[in-house]
Every structure is written in C-alpha cells, then in structure tokens.
Design a protein around this motif. Structure first.
Motif, PDB file in Angstrom:
ATOM      1  N   UNK A  56      11.443 -18.365 112.321  1.00  0.00           N
ATOM      2  CA  UNK A  56      10.524 -19.331 111.714  1.00  0.00           C
ATOM      3  C   UNK A  56       9.847 -20.220 112.759  1.00  0.00           C
ATOM      4  N   UNK A  57      10.141 -20.008 114.041  1.00  0.00           N
ATOM      5  CA  UNK A  57       9.490 -20.803 115.091  1.00  0.00           C
ATOM      6  C   UNK A  57       8.009 -20.456 115.161  1.00  0.00           C
ATOM      7  N   UNK A  58       7.221 -21.407 115.600  1.00  0.00           N
ATOM      8  CA  UNK A  58       5.771 -21.217 115.607  1.00  0.00           C
ATOM      9  C   UNK A  58       5.311 -20.130 116.570  1.00  0.00           C
ATOM     10  N   UNK A  59       6.087 -19.833 117.599  1.00  0.00           N
ATOM     11  CA  UNK A  59       5.663 -18.817 118.561  1.00  0.00           C
ATOM     12  C   UNK A  59       6.255 -17.430 118.276  1.00  0.00           C
ATOM     13  N   UNK A  60       6.849 -17.246 117.106  1.00  0.00           N
ATOM     14  CA  UNK A  60       7.421 -15.961 116.698  1.00  0.00           C
ATOM     15  C   UNK A  60       6.733 -15.517 115.419  1.00  0.00           C
ATOM     16  N   UNK A  61       6.358 -14.253 115.381  1.00  0.00           N
ATOM     17  CA  UNK A  61       5.736 -13.713 114.169  1.00  0.00           C
ATOM     18  C   UNK A  61       6.830 -13.147 113.273  1.00  0.00           C
ATOM     19  N   UNK A  62       6.944 -13.700 112.090  1.00  0.00           N
ATOM     20  CA  UNK A  62       7.966 -13.251 111.145  1.00  0.00           C
ATOM     21  C   UNK A  62       7.414 -12.104 110.309  1.00  0.00           C
ATOM     22  N   UNK A  63       8.200 -11.034 110.195  1.00  0.00           N
ATOM     23  CA  UNK A  63       7.773  -9.902 109.372  1.00  0.00           C
ATOM     24  C   UNK A  63       7.857 -10.281 107.898  1.00  0.00           C
ATOM     25  N   UNK A  64       7.149  -9.512 107.087  1.00  0.00           N
ATOM     26  CA  UNK A  64       7.208  -9.746 105.640  1.00  0.00           C
ATOM     27  C   UNK A  64       8.630  -9.512 105.115  1.00  0.00           C
ATOM     28  N   UNK A  65       9.319  -8.523 105.681  1.00  0.00           N
ATOM     29  CA  UNK A  65      10.688  -8.226 105.252  1.00  0.00           C
ATOM     30  C   UNK A  65      11.620  -9.395 105.569  1.00  0.00           C
ATOM     31  N   UNK A  66      11.474  -9.992 106.751  1.00  0.00           N
ATOM     32  CA  UNK A  66      12.323 -11.130 107.116  1.00  0.00           C
ATOM     33  C   UNK A  66      11.980 -12.333 106.244  1.00  0.00           C
ATOM     34  N   UNK A  67      10.710 -12.528 105.976  1.00  0.00           N
ATOM     35  CA  UNK A  67      10.296 -13.626 105.101  1.00  0.00           C
ATOM     36  C   UNK A  67      10.888 -13.455 103.703  1.00  0.00           C
ATOM     37  N   UNK A  68      10.864 -12.221 103.187  1.00  0.00           N
ATOM     38  CA  UNK A  68      11.429 -11.944 101.861  1.00  0.00           C
ATOM     39  C   UNK A  68      12.941 -12.151 101.865  1.00  0.00           C
ATOM     40  N   UNK A  69      13.604 -11.741 102.948  1.00  0.00           N
ATOM     41  CA  UNK A  69      15.050 -11.931 103.076  1.00  0.00           C
ATOM     42  C   UNK A  69      15.396 -13.417 103.048  1.00  0.00           C
ATOM     43  N   UNK A  70      14.691 -14.207 103.834  1.00  0.00           N
ATOM     44  CA  UNK A  70      14.965 -15.645 103.894  1.00  0.00           C
ATOM     45  C   UNK A  70      14.669 -16.309 102.546  1.00  0.00           C
ATOM     46  N   UNK A  71      13.626 -15.850 101.868  1.00  0.00           N
ATOM     47  CA  UNK A  71      13.314 -16.392 100.544  1.00  0.00           C
ATOM     48  C   UNK A  71      14.434 -16.060  99.556  1.00  0.00           C
ATOM     49  N   UNK A  72      14.945 -14.829  99.625  1.00  0.00           N
ATOM     50  CA  UNK A  72      16.050 -14.437  98.741  1.00  0.00           C
ATOM     51  C   UNK A  72      17.274 -15.305  98.989  1.00  0.00           C
ATOM     52  N   UNK A  73      17.564 -15.587 100.265  1.00  0.00           N
ATOM     53  CA  UNK A  73      18.701 -16.454 100.575  1.00  0.00           C
ATOM     54  C   UNK A  73      18.471 -17.866 100.058  1.00  0.00           C
ATOM     55  N   UNK A  74      17.268 -18.385 100.264  1.00  0.00           N
ATOM     56  CA  UNK A  74      16.989 -19.751  99.801  1.00  0.00           C
ATOM     57  C   UNK A  74      17.063 -19.857  98.283  1.00  0.00           C
ATOM     58  N   UNK A  75      16.801 -18.767  97.589  1.00  0.00           N
ATOM     59  CA  UNK A  75      16.868 -18.781  96.121  1.00  0.00           C
ATOM     60  C   UNK A  75      18.304 -18.765  95.595  1.00  0.00           C
ATOM     61  N   UNK A  76      19.261 -18.499  96.479  1.00  0.00           N
ATOM     62  CA  UNK A  76      20.661 -18.579  96.080  1.00  0.00           C
ATOM     63  C   UNK A  76      21.096 -20.033  96.158  1.00  0.00           C
ATOM     64  N   UNK A  77      21.897 -20.560  95.327  1.00  0.00           N
ATOM     65  CA  UNK A  77      22.556 -19.929  94.192  1.00  0.00           C
ATOM     66  C   UNK A  77      21.768 -20.026  92.891  1.00  0.00           C
ATOM     67  N   UNK A  78      20.530 -20.529  92.940  1.00  0.00           N
ATOM     68  CA  UNK A  78      19.760 -20.712  91.708  1.00  0.00           C
ATOM     69  C   UNK A  78      19.595 -19.415  90.923  1.00  0.00           C
ATOM     70  N   UNK A  79      19.466 -18.281  91.630  1.00  0.00           N
ATOM     71  CA  UNK A  79      19.286 -17.017  90.910  1.00  0.00           C
ATOM     72  C   UNK A  79      20.598 -16.274  90.692  1.00  0.00           C
ATOM     73  N   UNK A  80      21.721 -16.982  90.808  1.00  0.00           N
ATOM     74  CA  UNK A  80      23.044 -16.405  90.575  1.00  0.00           C
ATOM     75  C   UNK A  80      23.601 -16.992  89.287  1.00  0.00           C
ATOM     76  N   UNK A  81      23.866 -16.126  88.315  1.00  0.00           N
ATOM     77  CA  UNK A  81      24.321 -16.626  87.016  1.00  0.00           C
ATOM     78  C   UNK A  81      25.769 -17.107  87.050  1.00  0.00           C
ATOM     79  N   UNK A  82      26.593 -16.495  87.897  1.00  0.00           N
ATOM     80  CA  UNK A  82      27.999 -16.866  87.938  1.00  0.00           C
ATOM     81  C   UNK A  82      28.476 -16.800  89.387  1.00  0.00           C
TER      82      UNK A  82
END
Length: 108
Positions: A56-82
């Motif tokens: 996520x540093x400004x001098x590094x290009x983040x791939x779409x896959x890494x961005x999606x991975x980090x978004x999935x992690x940030x969505x935890x635990x909100x998207x976890x029912x139990x």
C-alpha cells in the motif's frame, strides 16, 4: 453427577452455593465465546494485513488481486456470520483434519 473439589487431599462435593457459582461462571464463559473468537479473528486479520502493508506504499504498485485480498481481510469479521465456527474451521485446517478448508481469503 455432582461436581467435586479437592480440599486437604480429600475429594468432597461442592456445596449448593459453590455449585450455583460454578454454573454462573460456566454460563458467562459460554456466553462470551463469540466475543473471544471475534477478538482472535481480528488479531489474525490484523497480522495478515500487516504482512501486506508494504503493497500500500505510494511507490509500490498494488495488483488487483492483492487489493481484493486486502479488502476481503478488512471485511472480516463483518462478513462472518459466526466467529466461533470460523475459528474452529481455521484450527481444523491448521491441524490438517480431513475435509477442512482454510476459511481465510487466499493470499495472491
């Protein structure tokens, strides 16, 4: 079956008051199981995010896959029912139990 304790090397039955207090403690412990699991989930999620923070540093290009991975992690635990089930599945996966799958998002 009555609960017992050891006092001065002798096994004795709990009194009614001790039995009531023990039951109350067990009920409180069981009621907080999801809170403990959520705390553990957040700790592991934060560690996994920290492992990829340099993307996520400004001098590094983040791939779409890494961005999606980090978004999935940030969505935890909100998207976890139990959280208890999530943590149990994670432990089973770590132990290599048959048929278990990793509940965490797949790191690219």
């Amino acid at each position: 079956m009555a609960r017992t304790k050891i006092s001065n090397g002798e096994v004795i039955a709990l009194s009614d008051a001790e039995e009531t207090a023990t039951n109350a403690l067990k009920t409180a412990w069981d009621a907080a199981a999801n809170d403990r699991a959520l705390a553990e989930l957040r700790l592991e999620r934060n560690a996994r995010l920290a492992e990829t923070d340099f993307y996520a540093l400004s001098d590094v290009t983040m791939t779409d896959a890494m961005s999606a991975y980090r978004t999935s992690l940030r969505n935890l635990p909100a998207n976890t029912s139990n959280a208890v089930t999530f943590i149990s599945q994670w432990y089973a996966f770590d132990r290599g139990d048959d048929g278990s799958s990793d509940p965490w998002p797949t790191k690219p």
